[in-house]
Scaffold this active site. Structure first.
Site, PDB file in Angstrom:
ATOM      1  N   ASP A  67       0.271  -1.492   0.166  1.00 14.54           N
ATOM      2  CA  ASP A  67      -0.054   0.070   0.244  1.00 14.54           C
ATOM      3  C   ASP A  67       1.029   1.152  -0.201  1.00 14.54           C
ATOM      4  OD1 ASP A  67      -2.787   0.908  -0.362  1.00 14.54           O
ATOM      5  OD2 ASP A  67      -3.071   1.318   2.015  1.00 14.54           O
ATOM      6  N   ARG A 176       8.398   1.763  -4.499  1.00 15.90           N
ATOM      7  CA  ARG A 176       7.905   1.288  -4.527  1.00 15.90           C
ATOM      8  C   ARG A 176       9.309   0.330  -5.099  1.00 15.90           C
ATOM      9  NH1 ARG A 176       3.754   2.325  -6.393  1.00 15.90           N
ATOM     10  NH2 ARG A 176       4.884   2.776  -8.308  1.00 15.90           N
TER      11      ARG A 176
HETATM   12  P1  IMP Z   1      -1.385   2.329  -3.990  1.00 11.14           P
HETATM   13  O1  IMP Z   1      -1.338   1.427  -2.807  1.00 11.14           O
HETATM   14  O2  IMP Z   1      -0.576   1.804  -4.741  1.00 11.14           O
HETATM   15  O3  IMP Z   1      -2.795   1.383  -4.821  1.00 11.14           O
HETATM   16  O4  IMP Z   1      -1.983   4.160  -4.873  1.00 11.14           O
HETATM   17  C1  IMP Z   1      -2.241   4.884  -3.718  1.00 11.14           C
HETATM   18  C2  IMP Z   1      -2.117   6.306  -4.667  1.00 11.14           C
HETATM   19  O5  IMP Z   1      -1.217   6.142  -4.366  1.00 11.14           O
HETATM   20  C3  IMP Z   1      -2.806   5.850  -6.125  1.00 11.14           C
HETATM   21  O6  IMP Z   1      -4.194   5.575  -6.453  1.00 11.14           O
HETATM   22  C4  IMP Z   1      -1.863   6.991  -6.600  1.00 11.14           C
HETATM   23  O7  IMP Z   1      -2.960   8.078  -6.595  1.00 11.14           O
HETATM   24  C5  IMP Z   1      -0.689   7.262  -5.780  1.00 11.14           C
HETATM   25  N1  IMP Z   1       0.115   6.614  -5.886  1.00 11.14           N
HETATM   26  C6  IMP Z   1       1.407   5.281  -5.889  1.00 11.14           C
HETATM   27  N2  IMP Z   1       1.736   4.926  -6.573  1.00 11.14           N
HETATM   28  C7  IMP Z   1       2.041   6.345  -6.565  1.00 11.14           C
HETATM   29  C8  IMP Z   1       3.771   7.004  -7.502  1.00 11.14           C
HETATM   30  O8  IMP Z   1       4.054   6.018  -7.609  1.00 11.14           O
HETATM   31  N3  IMP Z   1       3.901   7.724  -8.274  1.00 11.14           N
HETATM   32  C9  IMP Z   1       2.342   8.879  -8.046  1.00 11.14           C
HETATM   33  N4  IMP Z   1       1.415   7.933  -7.473  1.00 11.14           N
HETATM   34  C10 IMP Z   1       1.186   7.237  -6.252  1.00 11.14           C
END
Ligand code: IMP
Length: 192
Positions: A67, A176
């Site tokens: 996350d 990440r």
């Molecule tokens: P998730 O947990 O990877 O789904 O990320 C949650 C939210 O954080 C996503 O919907 C994006 O808005 C933002 N996000 C996550 N990773 C990135 C990234 O590498 N670049 C830009 N926004 C990110």
């Protein structure tokens, strides 16, 4: 070693396969027929664990989940765990970017960081890994690659925003990627 990655996002799954290499067989949720898993915790760690625990409870396999959140210092760490729906339920990436630019209008402290938490359940035990990248929120969008907040986030020590970098460059230095590297180091030690 086979590991289930609790995501439906094919790009994320590919990124992880590239980082972990061929010693690890990574399957995503659709490959095991698993539906979307709710994310209802109020922390990144809680959400990552919720997803990994769901897969473990239903499929009894080694698995991990991630996350990510964007934490902005001047906004007391917001949007954080709510980064995906910062501009409201069902919003687009662009809605979020525009809301951030608006909320940060005239704010001089632009410090922000992206944080990824990975929860791993291996042989029934829980492990956590964190990847963080510090940077700043720009006053306007730059670049068209990537997704999410990429056009307004410039990592510390770089001239380009995430959205101006090639996918390969971003995937080498991103929050990440850092968390995934930690996971890889741990797995290599564990399976030695
Ligand atoms: P998730 O947990 O990877 O789904 O990320 C949650 C939210 O954080 C996503 O919907 C994006 O808005 C933002 N996000 C996550 N990773 C990135 C990234 O590498 N670049 C830009 N926004 C990110």
């Amino acid at each position: 070693m086979e590991l289930i990655f609790a995501t439906h996002n094919v790009h994320k799954a590919e990124e992880v396969r590239a980082i972990l290499g061929s010693n690890y067989h990574i399957k995503s949720l659709h490959e095991i027929g698993c539906p979307d898993i709710p994310e209802t915790a109020d922390t990144l760690k809680g959400n990552a664990l919720q997803k990994a625990q769901y897969v473990f409870d239903h499929y009894h396999v080694n698995c991990f989940a991630d996350d990510t959140g964007l934490e902005v210092e001047a906004l007391d760490g917001r949007p954080g765990v709510y980064s995906a729906r910062y501009a409201g339920e069902g919003c687009t990436y662009q809605d979020n970017v525009l809301k951030m630019l608006e909320e940060m209008r005239g704010v001089t402290n632009r410090k922000a960081s992206f944080k990824t938490i990975i929860a791993l359940i291996l042989d029934g035990k829980q492990y956590f890994f964190e990847g963080r990248v510090d940077g700043e929120i720009l006053t306007e969008q730059r670049g068209s690659d990537g997704f999410g907040y990429d056009p307004i986030f410039k990592p510390l020590g770089f001239r380009q925003t995430y959205a101006e970098m090639s996918a390969m460059s971003k995937n080498t230095i991103s929050h990440r990627a850092r968390a995934m590297q930690q996971l890889k180091t741990f797995l290599m030690e564990y399976t030695k």
